[in-house]
Scaffold this motif. Structure first.
Motif, PDB file in Angstrom:
ATOM      1  N   LYS A  20       0.834  -1.204   0.000  1.00  0.00           N
ATOM      2  CA  LYS A  20       0.000   0.000   0.000  1.00  0.00           C
ATOM      3  C   LYS A  20       0.872   1.258   0.000  1.00  0.00           C
ATOM      4  O   LYS A  20       0.666   2.178  -0.791  1.00  0.00           O
ATOM      5  CB  LYS A  20      -0.916  -0.010   1.217  1.00  0.00           C
ATOM      6  N   ASP A  21       1.865   1.297   0.887  1.00  0.00           N
ATOM      7  CA  ASP A  21       2.748   2.467   0.991  1.00  0.00           C
ATOM      8  C   ASP A  21       3.518   2.707  -0.296  1.00  0.00           C
ATOM      9  O   ASP A  21       3.658   3.854  -0.751  1.00  0.00           O
ATOM     10  CB  ASP A  21       3.736   2.295   2.148  1.00  0.00           C
ATOM     11  N   PHE A  22       4.044   1.633  -0.893  1.00  0.00           N
ATOM     12  CA  PHE A  22       4.827   1.771  -2.121  1.00  0.00           C
ATOM     13  C   PHE A  22       3.945   2.300  -3.253  1.00  0.00           C
ATOM     14  O   PHE A  22       4.354   3.208  -3.996  1.00  0.00           O
ATOM     15  CB  PHE A  22       5.463   0.426  -2.495  1.00  0.00           C
ATOM     16  N   ALA A  23       2.735   1.771  -3.367  1.00  0.00           N
ATOM     17  CA  ALA A  23       1.812   2.248  -4.396  1.00  0.00           C
ATOM     18  C   ALA A  23       1.523   3.734  -4.206  1.00  0.00           C
ATOM     19  O   ALA A  23       1.549   4.518  -5.169  1.00  0.00           O
ATOM     20  CB  ALA A  23       0.511   1.435  -4.355  1.00  0.00           C
ATOM     21  N   GLU A  24       1.266   4.140  -2.967  1.00  0.00           N
ATOM     22  CA  GLU A  24       0.984   5.552  -2.686  1.00  0.00           C
ATOM     23  C   GLU A  24       2.187   6.436  -2.997  1.00  0.00           C
ATOM     24  O   GLU A  24       2.031   7.535  -3.544  1.00  0.00           O
ATOM     25  CB  GLU A  24       0.556   5.720  -1.224  1.00  0.00           C
ATOM     26  N   THR A  31       4.935   8.523 -10.797  1.00  0.00           N
ATOM     27  CA  THR A  31       5.527   7.451 -11.586  1.00  0.00           C
ATOM     28  C   THR A  31       4.445   6.515 -12.101  1.00  0.00           C
ATOM     29  O   THR A  31       4.549   5.991 -13.205  1.00  0.00           O
ATOM     30  CB  THR A  31       6.531   6.651 -10.725  1.00  0.00           C
ATOM     31  N   TRP A  32       3.427   6.273 -11.272  1.00  0.00           N
ATOM     32  CA  TRP A  32       2.296   5.419 -11.629  1.00  0.00           C
ATOM     33  C   TRP A  32       1.011   6.217 -11.451  1.00  0.00           C
ATOM     34  O   TRP A  32       0.943   7.125 -10.615  1.00  0.00           O
ATOM     35  CB  TRP A  32       2.224   4.191 -10.726  1.00  0.00           C
ATOM     36  N   ASN A  33      -0.021   5.827 -12.210  1.00  0.00           N
ATOM     37  CA  ASN A  33      -1.314   6.463 -11.965  1.00  0.00           C
ATOM     38  C   ASN A  33      -2.055   5.675 -10.883  1.00  0.00           C
ATOM     39  O   ASN A  33      -1.761   4.511 -10.631  1.00  0.00           O
ATOM     40  CB  ASN A  33      -2.135   6.623 -13.252  1.00  0.00           C
ATOM     41  N   LYS A  34      -2.989   6.336 -10.264  1.00  0.00           N
ATOM     42  CA  LYS A  34      -3.689   5.775  -9.105  1.00  0.00           C
ATOM     43  C   LYS A  34      -4.409   4.464  -9.438  1.00  0.00           C
ATOM     44  O   LYS A  34      -4.439   3.543  -8.624  1.00  0.00           O
ATOM     45  CB  LYS A  34      -4.682   6.800  -8.558  1.00  0.00           C
ATOM     46  N   GLU A  35      -4.963   4.367 -10.634  1.00  0.00           N
ATOM     47  CA  GLU A  35      -5.742   3.191 -11.025  1.00  0.00           C
ATOM     48  C   GLU A  35      -4.889   1.925 -11.123  1.00  0.00           C
ATOM     49  O   GLU A  35      -5.381   0.835 -10.860  1.00  0.00           O
ATOM     50  CB  GLU A  35      -6.459   3.433 -12.359  1.00  0.00           C
ATOM     51  N   GLU A  36      -3.648   2.060 -11.498  1.00  0.00           N
ATOM     52  CA  GLU A  36      -2.804   0.881 -11.699  1.00  0.00           C
ATOM     53  C   GLU A  36      -1.803   0.649 -10.563  1.00  0.00           C
ATOM     54  O   GLU A  36      -1.176  -0.404 -10.498  1.00  0.00           O
ATOM     55  CB  GLU A  36      -2.034   1.004 -13.014  1.00  0.00           C
ATOM     56  N   ALA A  37      -1.674   1.600  -9.661  1.00  0.00           N
ATOM     57  CA  ALA A  37      -0.591   1.571  -8.673  1.00  0.00           C
ATOM     58  C   ALA A  37      -0.605   0.334  -7.774  1.00  0.00           C
ATOM     59  O   ALA A  37       0.438  -0.284  -7.566  1.00  0.00           O
ATOM     60  CB  ALA A  37      -0.625   2.838  -7.825  1.00  0.00           C
ATOM     61  N   LEU A  38      -1.740  -0.032  -7.240  1.00  0.00           N
ATOM     62  CA  LEU A  38      -1.785  -1.166  -6.325  1.00  0.00           C
ATOM     63  C   LEU A  38      -1.397  -2.461  -7.033  1.00  0.00           C
ATOM     64  O   LEU A  38      -0.619  -3.254  -6.497  1.00  0.00           O
ATOM     65  CB  LEU A  38      -3.177  -1.285  -5.688  1.00  0.00           C
ATOM     66  N   ALA A  39      -1.891  -2.662  -8.238  1.00  0.00           N
ATOM     67  CA  ALA A  39      -1.547  -3.873  -9.001  1.00  0.00           C
ATOM     68  C   ALA A  39      -0.054  -3.901  -9.329  1.00  0.00           C
ATOM     69  O   ALA A  39       0.596  -4.950  -9.220  1.00  0.00           O
ATOM     70  CB  ALA A  39      -2.377  -3.957 -10.274  1.00  0.00           C
ATOM     71  N   LEU A  40       0.499  -2.766  -9.711  1.00  0.00           N
ATOM     72  CA  LEU A  40       1.933  -2.705 -10.025  1.00  0.00           C
ATOM     73  C   LEU A  40       2.782  -2.928  -8.779  1.00  0.00           C
ATOM     74  O   LEU A  40       3.827  -3.586  -8.839  1.00  0.00           O
ATOM     75  CB  LEU A  40       2.276  -1.359 -10.671  1.00  0.00           C
ATOM     76  N   SER A  41       2.344  -2.392  -7.652  1.00  0.00           N
ATOM     77  CA  SER A  41       3.066  -2.588  -6.402  1.00  0.00           C
ATOM     78  C   SER A  41       3.062  -4.070  -6.006  1.00  0.00           C
ATOM     79  O   SER A  41       4.104  -4.627  -5.648  1.00  0.00           O
ATOM     80  CB  SER A  41       2.453  -1.727  -5.295  1.00  0.00           C
ATOM     81  N   LYS A  42       1.913  -4.707  -6.090  1.00  0.00           N
ATOM     82  CA  LYS A  42       1.826  -6.140  -5.779  1.00  0.00           C
ATOM     83  C   LYS A  42       2.753  -6.942  -6.679  1.00  0.00           C
ATOM     84  O   LYS A  42       3.453  -7.842  -6.221  1.00  0.00           O
ATOM     85  CB  LYS A  42       0.385  -6.640  -5.926  1.00  0.00           C
ATOM     86  N   ALA A  43       2.762  -6.614  -7.967  1.00  0.00           N
ATOM     87  CA  ALA A  43       3.627  -7.320  -8.921  1.00  0.00           C
ATOM     88  C   ALA A  43       5.102  -7.118  -8.577  1.00  0.00           C
ATOM     89  O   ALA A  43       5.907  -8.062  -8.671  1.00  0.00           O
ATOM     90  CB  ALA A  43       3.340  -6.844 -10.343  1.00  0.00           C
ATOM     91  N   SER A  44       5.469  -5.917  -8.156  1.00  0.00           N
ATOM     92  CA  SER A  44       6.857  -5.649  -7.775  1.00  0.00           C
ATOM     93  C   SER A  44       7.272  -6.520  -6.592  1.00  0.00           C
ATOM     94  O   SER A  44       8.355  -7.114  -6.599  1.00  0.00           O
ATOM     95  CB  SER A  44       7.031  -4.175  -7.404  1.00  0.00           C
ATOM     96  N   PHE A  45       6.424  -6.588  -5.588  1.00  0.00           N
ATOM     97  CA  PHE A  45       6.750  -7.386  -4.412  1.00  0.00           C
ATOM     98  C   PHE A  45       6.811  -8.872  -4.748  1.00  0.00           C
ATOM     99  O   PHE A  45       7.686  -9.581  -4.254  1.00  0.00           O
ATOM    100  CB  PHE A  45       5.753  -7.110  -3.270  1.00  0.00           C
TER     101      PHE A  45
END
Length: 153
Positions: A20-24, A31-45
């Motif tokens: 959550k923190d990384f996405a925010e 760097t990321w838009n709000k709509e995709e941030a959580l999914a991209l953060s999960k993928a990174s982890f």
């Protein structure tokens, strides 16, 4: 101040907050838009920690003060023979921020990495996180480069 190996029961709690923190942070940094941030953060982890706590070269630790968890850190060593460590994440519980615990925890992290053979410790801090930058500079980190952006619209 102690650094303790993160336990299997704490890991999902940490992971949820860290994702959550990384996405925010990525949204705030634009760097990321709000709509995709959580999914991209999960993928990174998932990519960086494919084996969770058992991922080779990664140390996920609980920062403890008098047996009370006050934060978490994630440290990475690229190989067993490397002399450089990298702090992927450093998180203090809100109630413990701004009271000197961040500096004390960073000192403990420096000692931990040194004991594992590191002669250099690096990290990344988002430009909007001036509070963290201040803590890192107080414990001896020096800025090694700048990455700048400007909105054109």
């Amino acid at each position: 101040m102690k650094l303790l190996p993160m336990t299997q029961d704490i890991y999902p709690i940490y992971l949820k907050q860290a994702i959550k923190d990384f996405a925010e942070d990525k949204v705030q940094a634009k760097t990321w838009n709000k709509e995709e941030a959580l999914a991209l953060s999960k993928a990174s982890f998932r990519s960086l920690l494919p084996e969770g706590l058992a991922t080779k070269g990664h140390y996920l630790l609980t920062i403890a003060l008098a047996d009370q968890a006050i934060g978490y850190t994630w440290i990475y060593f690229e190989s067993e023979n490397t002399e450089e460590a990298f702090v992927y994440d450093f998180l203090l519980v809100e109630d413990y921020r701004g009271k000197g615990y961040g500096q004390e925890a960073m000192q403990a992290i420096k000692v931990f990495c040194s004991q594992l053979g590191a002669t250099k410790l690096s990290l990344h801090v988002f430009g909007h996180n001036q509070r963290a930058l201040h803590v890192y500079e107080k414990v001896g980190f020096q800025i090694t480069d700048y990455s700048l952006s400007v909105d054109l619209v």
